[in-house]
Design a protein around this motif. Sequence first.
Motif, PDB file in Angstrom:
ATOM      1  N   LYS A   1       0.836  -1.198   0.000  1.00  0.00           N
ATOM      2  CA  LYS A   1       0.000   0.000   0.000  1.00  0.00           C
ATOM      3  C   LYS A   1       0.870   1.246   0.000  1.00  0.00           C
ATOM      4  O   LYS A   1       1.935   1.270   0.624  1.00  0.00           O
ATOM      5  N   ALA A   2       0.414   2.267  -0.714  1.00  0.00           N
ATOM      6  CA  ALA A   2       1.105   3.560  -0.743  1.00  0.00           C
ATOM      7  C   ALA A   2       0.045   4.653  -0.661  1.00  0.00           C
ATOM      8  O   ALA A   2      -1.125   4.430  -1.005  1.00  0.00           O
ATOM      9  N   TYR A   3       0.473   5.849  -0.226  1.00  0.00           N
ATOM     10  CA  TYR A   3      -0.490   6.910   0.062  1.00  0.00           C
ATOM     11  C   TYR A   3      -0.048   8.242  -0.545  1.00  0.00           C
ATOM     12  O   TYR A   3       1.101   8.659  -0.378  1.00  0.00           O
ATOM     13  N   PHE A   4      -0.983   8.892  -1.245  1.00  0.00           N
ATOM     14  CA  PHE A   4      -0.687  10.143  -1.933  1.00  0.00           C
ATOM     15  C   PHE A   4      -1.877  11.103  -1.813  1.00  0.00           C
ATOM     16  O   PHE A   4      -3.030  10.684  -1.829  1.00  0.00           O
ATOM     17  N   ALA A   5      -1.574  12.400  -1.733  1.00  0.00           N
ATOM     18  CA  ALA A   5      -2.597  13.442  -1.786  1.00  0.00           C
ATOM     19  C   ALA A   5      -2.237  14.385  -2.924  1.00  0.00           C
ATOM     20  O   ALA A   5      -1.097  14.844  -3.020  1.00  0.00           O
ATOM     21  N   SER A   6      -3.205  14.646  -3.792  1.00  0.00           N
ATOM     22  CA  SER A   6      -2.909  15.454  -4.984  1.00  0.00           C
ATOM     23  C   SER A   6      -4.179  16.088  -5.525  1.00  0.00           C
ATOM     24  O   SER A   6      -4.573  15.873  -6.665  1.00  0.00           O
ATOM     25  N   GLY A   7      -4.850  16.872  -4.699  1.00  0.00           N
ATOM     26  CA  GLY A   7      -6.089  17.489  -5.142  1.00  0.00           C
ATOM     27  C   GLY A   7      -7.272  16.558  -4.911  1.00  0.00           C
ATOM     28  O   GLY A   7      -7.231  15.661  -4.067  1.00  0.00           O
ATOM     29  N   CYS A   8      -8.326  16.744  -5.672  1.00  0.00           N
ATOM     30  CA  CYS A   8      -9.554  15.966  -5.509  1.00  0.00           C
ATOM     31  C   CYS A   8      -9.293  14.473  -5.662  1.00  0.00           C
ATOM     32  O   CYS A   8      -8.732  14.036  -6.661  1.00  0.00           O
ATOM     33  N   PHE A   9      -9.725  13.688  -4.672  1.00  0.00           N
ATOM     34  CA  PHE A   9      -9.435  12.255  -4.742  1.00  0.00           C
ATOM     35  C   PHE A   9     -10.193  11.553  -5.856  1.00  0.00           C
ATOM     36  O   PHE A   9      -9.805  10.463  -6.280  1.00  0.00           O
ATOM     37  N   TRP A  10     -11.284  12.130  -6.359  1.00  0.00           N
ATOM     38  CA  TRP A  10     -11.960  11.526  -7.509  1.00  0.00           C
ATOM     39  C   TRP A  10     -11.001  11.438  -8.699  1.00  0.00           C
ATOM     40  O   TRP A  10     -10.981  10.445  -9.419  1.00  0.00           O
ATOM     41  N   CYS A  11     -10.205  12.487  -8.886  1.00  0.00           N
ATOM     42  CA  CYS A  11      -9.250  12.519  -9.995  1.00  0.00           C
ATOM     43  C   CYS A  11      -8.107  11.535  -9.764  1.00  0.00           C
ATOM     44  O   CYS A  11      -7.741  10.765 -10.662  1.00  0.00           O
TER      45      CYS A  11
ATOM     46  N   GLN B   1      -5.281  21.799  -6.624  1.00  0.00           N
ATOM     47  CA  GLN B   1      -5.029  21.343  -7.972  1.00  0.00           C
ATOM     48  C   GLN B   1      -6.151  21.849  -8.857  1.00  0.00           C
ATOM     49  O   GLN B   1      -7.328  21.619  -8.567  1.00  0.00           O
ATOM     50  N   GLY B   2      -5.765  22.555  -9.927  1.00  0.00           N
ATOM     51  CA  GLY B   2      -6.775  23.082 -10.830  1.00  0.00           C
ATOM     52  C   GLY B   2      -7.754  23.976 -10.104  1.00  0.00           C
ATOM     53  O   GLY B   2      -7.356  24.871  -9.343  1.00  0.00           O
ATOM     54  N   PRO B   3      -9.064  23.730 -10.285  1.00  0.00           N
ATOM     55  CA  PRO B   3     -10.071  24.593  -9.667  1.00  0.00           C
ATOM     56  C   PRO B   3     -10.278  24.337  -8.185  1.00  0.00           C
ATOM     57  O   PRO B   3     -10.964  25.110  -7.518  1.00  0.00           O
ATOM     58  N   ASP B   4      -9.710  23.255  -7.668  1.00  0.00           N
ATOM     59  CA  ASP B   4      -9.904  22.895  -6.265  1.00  0.00           C
ATOM     60  C   ASP B   4      -8.807  23.529  -5.415  1.00  0.00           C
ATOM     61  O   ASP B   4      -7.638  23.155  -5.525  1.00  0.00           O
ATOM     62  N   LYS B   5      -9.194  24.465  -4.579  1.00  0.00           N
ATOM     63  CA  LYS B   5      -8.215  25.220  -3.810  1.00  0.00           C
ATOM     64  C   LYS B   5      -8.507  25.139  -2.313  1.00  0.00           C
ATOM     65  O   LYS B   5      -9.652  25.123  -1.900  1.00  0.00           O
ATOM     66  N   GLY B   6      -7.451  25.061  -1.523  1.00  0.00           N
ATOM     67  CA  GLY B   6      -7.587  24.945  -0.077  1.00  0.00           C
ATOM     68  C   GLY B   6      -6.623  23.899   0.448  1.00  0.00           C
ATOM     69  O   GLY B   6      -6.161  23.031  -0.304  1.00  0.00           O
ATOM     70  N   SER B   7      -6.307  23.972   1.734  1.00  0.00           N
ATOM     71  CA  SER B   7      -5.338  23.045   2.305  1.00  0.00           C
ATOM     72  C   SER B   7      -5.795  21.597   2.208  1.00  0.00           C
ATOM     73  O   SER B   7      -4.972  20.680   2.193  1.00  0.00           O
TER      74      SER B   7
ATOM     75  N   VAL C   1     -13.156  18.118 -15.400  1.00  0.00           N
ATOM     76  CA  VAL C   1     -11.923  18.184 -14.620  1.00  0.00           C
ATOM     77  C   VAL C   1     -11.214  16.829 -14.548  1.00  0.00           C
ATOM     78  O   VAL C   1     -10.055  16.703 -14.934  1.00  0.00           O
ATOM     79  N   SER C   2     -11.924  15.804 -14.059  1.00  0.00           N
ATOM     80  CA  SER C   2     -11.286  14.507 -13.823  1.00  0.00           C
ATOM     81  C   SER C   2     -10.788  13.841 -15.101  1.00  0.00           C
ATOM     82  O   SER C   2      -9.621  13.429 -15.185  1.00  0.00           O
ATOM     83  N   ILE C   3     -11.666  13.713 -16.089  1.00  0.00           N
ATOM     84  CA  ILE C   3     -11.281  13.019 -17.323  1.00  0.00           C
ATOM     85  C   ILE C   3     -10.192  13.774 -18.085  1.00  0.00           C
ATOM     86  O   ILE C   3      -9.203  13.163 -18.526  1.00  0.00           O
ATOM     87  N   PRO C   4     -10.282  15.104 -18.235  1.00  0.00           N
ATOM     88  CA  PRO C   4      -9.169  15.821 -18.879  1.00  0.00           C
ATOM     89  C   PRO C   4      -7.852  15.649 -18.144  1.00  0.00           C
ATOM     90  O   PRO C   4      -6.791  15.499 -18.772  1.00  0.00           O
ATOM     91  N   ARG C   5      -7.883  15.647 -16.806  1.00  0.00           N
ATOM     92  CA  ARG C   5      -6.645  15.458 -16.047  1.00  0.00           C
ATOM     93  C   ARG C   5      -6.087  14.054 -16.268  1.00  0.00           C
ATOM     94  O   ARG C   5      -4.876  13.880 -16.443  1.00  0.00           O
TER      95      ARG C   5
END
Length: 219
Positions: free
Chosen positions: A45-55, A127-133, A198-202
Amino acid sequence: MKNIITLFAITLLFSCQNTAQTKKQQENITNAKPVEVPLKNGLAKAYFASGCFWCVEAIYESVKGVEESISGYSGGHTKNPTYEASNTGRTGHAEAVEIIYNPNIVSFETLVDVYFASQNVTQVNGQGPDKGSQYRSIIFYQNEEQKQIILNKKEALAKKLNAKIAAEVYPFQKFWVAEGYHQNYERLHPNHPYIQNVSIPRLNRFKAKFPKELLKESH
């Protein structure tokens, strides 16, 4: 006077809204001993944060050797975070993914390459339009070897781009699984406006520049 107090309270609320955590809380997290997750049935298992998790969930599931990608929260100081609480920016958590993968097919190093290739690496707190900590970029390591892989790749990328890379590097502590309706969102809701715009283009931008031999034919 009452109106002034109310206005002050509202201003204070919004001024704190995207503060991830206090300096001391941040230090406690970044200085913690990493938790190493053992292999289970040969899978890591590995863990990453990179904007909206749906993407991010969809991106990792397009990579060979990735068995599953689970949406959730990590990197903060509160227990049992929810989507609503995370969105205030006050839990310290970021939307993250748990990647379940076969290390005989794909390495942790390649998963880090996927991470950097699938985002705007210089965008801070979003990331992209999603802003905030809650949308900030974090890579989590479970041992010293993983930490060095991350730091070396981050340093090399900074030199290549001559820019500061936004990704924070945290010792992994705990991953909180997100609510059920967030899981496999891109796959289950392909016509959702956010997924379409957003998701599919990314995902497609990532697939266009990543080596084809490392990608599944479909995800």
